[in-house]
Write a protein that holds these residues in place. Sequence first.
Motif, short mmCIF file in Angstrom:
data_model
loop_
_atom_site.label_atom_id
_atom_site.label_comp_id
_atom_site.label_asym_id
_atom_site.label_seq_id
_atom_site.Cartn_x
_atom_site.Cartn_y
_atom_site.Cartn_z
N GLN A 160 -6.38 -6.44 -87.23
CA GLN A 160 -6.64 -7.88 -87.27
C GLN A 160 -7.95 -8.23 -86.58
N ALA A 161 -8.21 -7.60 -85.43
CA ALA A 161 -9.46 -7.84 -84.71
C ALA A 161 -10.66 -7.40 -85.54
N ALA A 184 -4.34 -4.83 -92.17
CA ALA A 184 -3.89 -5.77 -91.14
C ALA A 184 -2.65 -6.54 -91.59
N ARG A 185 -2.64 -7.01 -92.84
CA ARG A 185 -1.47 -7.76 -93.34
C ARG A 185 -0.24 -6.85 -93.44
N ASP A 232 -2.91 -5.08 -84.28
CA ASP A 232 -3.88 -5.86 -83.51
C ASP A 232 -5.31 -5.37 -83.73
N VAL A 249 -10.82 -7.35 -88.80
CA VAL A 249 -10.98 -8.35 -89.86
C VAL A 249 -11.69 -9.58 -89.31
N GLU A 250 -11.23 -10.07 -88.18
CA GLU A 250 -11.80 -11.29 -87.59
C GLU A 250 -13.27 -11.13 -87.21
N LYS A 251 -13.64 -9.94 -86.76
CA LYS A 251 -15.02 -9.70 -86.33
C LYS A 251 -15.90 -9.14 -87.45
N GLY A 252 -15.27 -8.79 -88.58
CA GLY A 252 -16.03 -8.20 -89.68
C GLY A 252 -16.50 -6.79 -89.39
N ALA A 307 -8.44 -5.77 -94.33
CA ALA A 307 -7.60 -6.97 -94.39
C ALA A 307 -6.21 -6.63 -94.90
#
Length: 155
Positions: free
Chosen positions: A112-113, A42-43, A109, A115-118, A39
């Motif tokens: 971020q993906a 990604a940030r 990207d 993070v979103e999918k764990g 995370a």
Amino acid sequence: MTLYLLIKYLHVLGAIVILGTGTGIAFFMLMAHRTQDIAFIARTAATVVVADMIFTLSAVLLQPVSGGLLMMLSATGPTERWLLASLALYAVAGVFWVPVIFMQIEMRDLAQAAVEKGHALPPRYFALFRRWCLFGIPGFGSVMIILWLMIAKPF
């Protein structure tokens, strides 16, 4: 302040922004990568992309304009060897910097993906990160040499 000094100030400021932003981006991206916190990576990558587009791109566009104006306002000819070397190195820096922009966007990207999918970061992220580091050496090194050439005008 004369027009020449104002343009010279802007030219030097552009060089400072390129070097400062490049150093900051490299440092923060490396430090985020070392945490292994997806995370945070990604940030940080998202911020790096924005910083590169706002600061580095504007300075990269300013440099040839201000440099050309300085040549016109001074006795500097377009065939001086230090200037030709600087322009060649500017092209080298660009050849390495442009792909880095796309690498940063893709790393952002991918992080971020993940993070979103764990999920963990994919192997592609690590391959891009290694390439990003390698491209930074000639890209940033060229800019460092250009700065020295601008100051020393050794030949």
